[in-house]
Each structure stands twice: as structure tokens, then as C-alpha cells.
Design a protein around this motif. Structure first.
Motif, PDB file in Angstrom:
ATOM      1  N   ILE A  65       0.844  -1.200   0.000  1.00 47.12           N
ATOM      2  CA  ILE A  65       0.000   0.000   0.000  1.00 47.12           C
ATOM      3  C   ILE A  65       0.878   1.248   0.000  1.00 47.12           C
ATOM      4  O   ILE A  65       0.649   2.195  -0.761  1.00 47.12           O
ATOM      5  N   GLN A  66       1.910   1.247   0.847  1.00 47.83           N
ATOM      6  CA  GLN A  66       2.814   2.406   0.924  1.00 47.83           C
ATOM      7  C   GLN A  66       3.633   2.576  -0.354  1.00 47.83           C
ATOM      8  O   GLN A  66       3.841   3.699  -0.828  1.00 47.83           O
ATOM      9  N   LEU A  67       4.116   1.459  -0.904  1.00 50.40           N
ATOM     10  CA  LEU A  67       4.920   1.532  -2.125  1.00 50.40           C
ATOM     11  C   LEU A  67       4.113   2.119  -3.282  1.00 50.40           C
ATOM     12  O   LEU A  67       4.572   3.004  -3.993  1.00 50.40           O
ATOM     13  N   LYS A  68       2.882   1.627  -3.423  1.00 51.12           N
ATOM     14  CA  LYS A  68       2.024   2.126  -4.510  1.00 51.12           C
ATOM     15  C   LYS A  68       1.679   3.603  -4.292  1.00 51.12           C
ATOM     16  O   LYS A  68       1.675   4.391  -5.241  1.00 51.12           O
ATOM     17  N   ALA A  69       1.420   3.973  -3.038  1.00 50.69           N
ATOM     18  CA  ALA A  69       1.121   5.374  -2.719  1.00 50.69           C
ATOM     19  C   ALA A  69       2.309   6.276  -3.030  1.00 50.69           C
ATOM     20  O   ALA A  69       2.143   7.454  -3.371  1.00 50.69           O
ATOM     21  N   ALA A  70       3.512   5.722  -2.922  1.00 50.28           N
ATOM     22  CA  ALA A  70       4.733   6.500  -3.194  1.00 50.28           C
ATOM     23  C   ALA A  70       5.115   6.462  -4.673  1.00 50.28           C
ATOM     24  O   ALA A  70       6.112   7.061  -5.073  1.00 50.28           O
ATOM     25  N   GLY A  71       4.336   5.718  -5.483  1.00 52.36           N
ATOM     26  CA  GLY A  71       4.585   5.711  -6.924  1.00 52.36           C
ATOM     27  C   GLY A  71       5.396   4.539  -7.448  1.00 52.36           C
ATOM     28  O   GLY A  71       5.849   4.550  -8.597  1.00 52.36           O
ATOM     29  N   VAL A  72       5.591   3.503  -6.608  1.00 53.14           N
ATOM     30  CA  VAL A  72       6.328   2.314  -7.059  1.00 53.14           C
ATOM     31  C   VAL A  72       5.310   1.250  -7.469  1.00 53.14           C
ATOM     32  O   VAL A  72       4.499   0.817  -6.648  1.00 53.14           O
ATOM     33  N   HIS A  73       5.373   0.825  -8.720  1.00 53.30           N
ATOM     34  CA  HIS A  73       4.373  -0.129  -9.202  1.00 53.30           C
ATOM     35  C   HIS A  73       4.968  -1.487  -9.568  1.00 53.30           C
ATOM     36  O   HIS A  73       4.238  -2.467  -9.682  1.00 53.30           O
ATOM     37  N   GLU A  74       6.294  -1.540  -9.743  1.00 54.10           N
ATOM     38  CA  GLU A  74       6.919  -2.842  -9.967  1.00 54.10           C
ATOM     39  C   GLU A  74       7.364  -3.393  -8.612  1.00 54.10           C
ATOM     40  O   GLU A  74       8.354  -2.922  -8.034  1.00 54.10           O
TER      41      GLU A  74
END
Length: 200
Positions: free
Chosen positions: A157-166
Motif C-alpha cells: 500500500i505504501q509503495l504504490k502510494a509512493a509511486g512504485v508499481h513494480e
């Protein structure tokens, strides 16, 4: 950018691994906080942090865990590794580290390391009640007012919120694979897994 990952296995104690392939390993003193330390040409005197970032090929950077989640971050010419337990996750350590690295380079990829899985990680109401509602899907209520907590999902959740999708997942649990990895929950050990990354 080429990089390499190292994850220690039993019977090795990650605390005692100070070099890999002749290259020194830098490990911060972890405090379940939100400090991020950068290592460039020189090594800072105080390495008290739960995330470590480098643009140098002279070091491996690593964190020590025994159920908590190590998160590897790969940018252009920079790598990081984060120690994310439930406390650090609650404080947004992974989100903050991605944002920190983004000052130098976009984070292209995250790799979720070896940690306790969502079927083995039982927490109480005290932990559940601290998390905001956007994390509700990370908890599964049990009958005894306990919850199963998906630490990896919380950090996704945090990674996606920070813009990391891979996001790659090394799907190994410290408890399910306790024959291979140290687990505090499974065996109350003080030994640790070293999860390290370097730029090649």
C-alpha cells in the motif's frame, strides 16, 4: 542498473556477517523508527536508522530481521533497504524512504524480502487499533480478539502510494520456513537474517 541481493540462511547469524565476496556490509543500528541514513563516499559516524541508502559500489547495505519485512528499493544509480516491522510500517518508513530516494532518482522497483507471512503473523487489538482504515484489508479477525496481519500487503500500500508499481515478492515466510531462516516468533532466537543489496 545492475544490482545484487543477498539473504542469509541458517545456521549463519546475519549479525556476524561483515563482508560478502570481500566487500564490506554496512548495517544500521535499528530502532523501529523512521530514520534514513545515506552512505556515499564516506560512512556517517552514526548509523542509527531503519533504512539505509547508497549510490556507492564500495559497500553492501543491509538490515537485520527475524520476522520483520526487509524491503529492497532499486533506483537509477542508487539502492536502498528498509527494515519494516509493524511499528516502522505504521510510521510510514517504506513510503518515506521511497520519497527520500526520489530526491536522487525515481524508484523503479521494490523487492519484498523474507518475512513472517499473513497466515503466521498474529497481533492483538492494540496493534490493529493503531492502523488507519486504509490498512483494514491487511487484517483478518480471528475469534479470540486477535488478528492476522499481512505486513507485506501493508507495505505494498505504501509503495504504490509512493509511486512504485513494480513490486516483486520473495514469497518465503520465516515461520513456515523456520528450518532455513531465523524467526523470533517461532524460536525466540536472538539470531538474525541479513538482507543486503549492492550496486554492481
Amino acid at each position: 542498473m545492475k544490482y545484487e541481493i543477498f539473504i542469509s540462511e541458517k545456521p549463519k547469524d546475519g549479525r556476524e556477517i561483515n563482508e560478502i565476496k570481500g566487500i564490506p556490509v554496512l548495517k544500521p543500528i535499528q530502532v523501529h523508527g523512521t530514520n534514513i541514513v545515506f552512505v556515499g563516499r564516506s560512512v556517517p559516524f552514526n548509523l542509527q536508522a531503519d533504512a539505509i541508502v547508497t549510490d556507492s559500489k564500495n559497500y553492501w547495505i543491509g538490515v537485520l530481521t527475524a520476522d520483520c519485512l526487509p524491503v529492497f528499493l532499486v533506483g537509477e544509480g542508487v539502492v536502498g533497504v528498509v527494515h519494516a516491522g509493524w511499528r516502522g510500517t505504521l510510521k510510514g518508513i517504506v513510503f518515506n524512504t521511497v520519497k527520500y530516494i526520489s530526491e536522487f532518482s525515481a524508484v523503479k522497483k521494490a523487492i519484498l524480502g523474507v518475512s513472517i507471512c499473513s497466515q503466521c503473523y498474529e497481533v492483538g487489538e492494540d496493534v490493529y487499533s493503531l492502523y488507519p482504515k486504509e490498512y483494514s484489508k491487511c487484517f483478518k479477525k480471528l475469534k479470540n480478539s486477535k488478528f492476522l496481519f499481512d505486513l507485506k500487503e501493508a507495505n505494498k500500500i505504501q509503495l504504490k502510494a509512493a509511486g512504485v508499481h513494480e513490486i516483486e515478492d520473495i514469497k518465503k515466510c520465516t515461520v513456515c520456513n523456520n528450518d532455513i531462516f531465523h524467526s523470533y516468533r517461532a524460536e525466540k532466537t536472538d539470531k538474525r537474517i541479513l538482507s543486503a543489496i549492492r550496486i554492481i
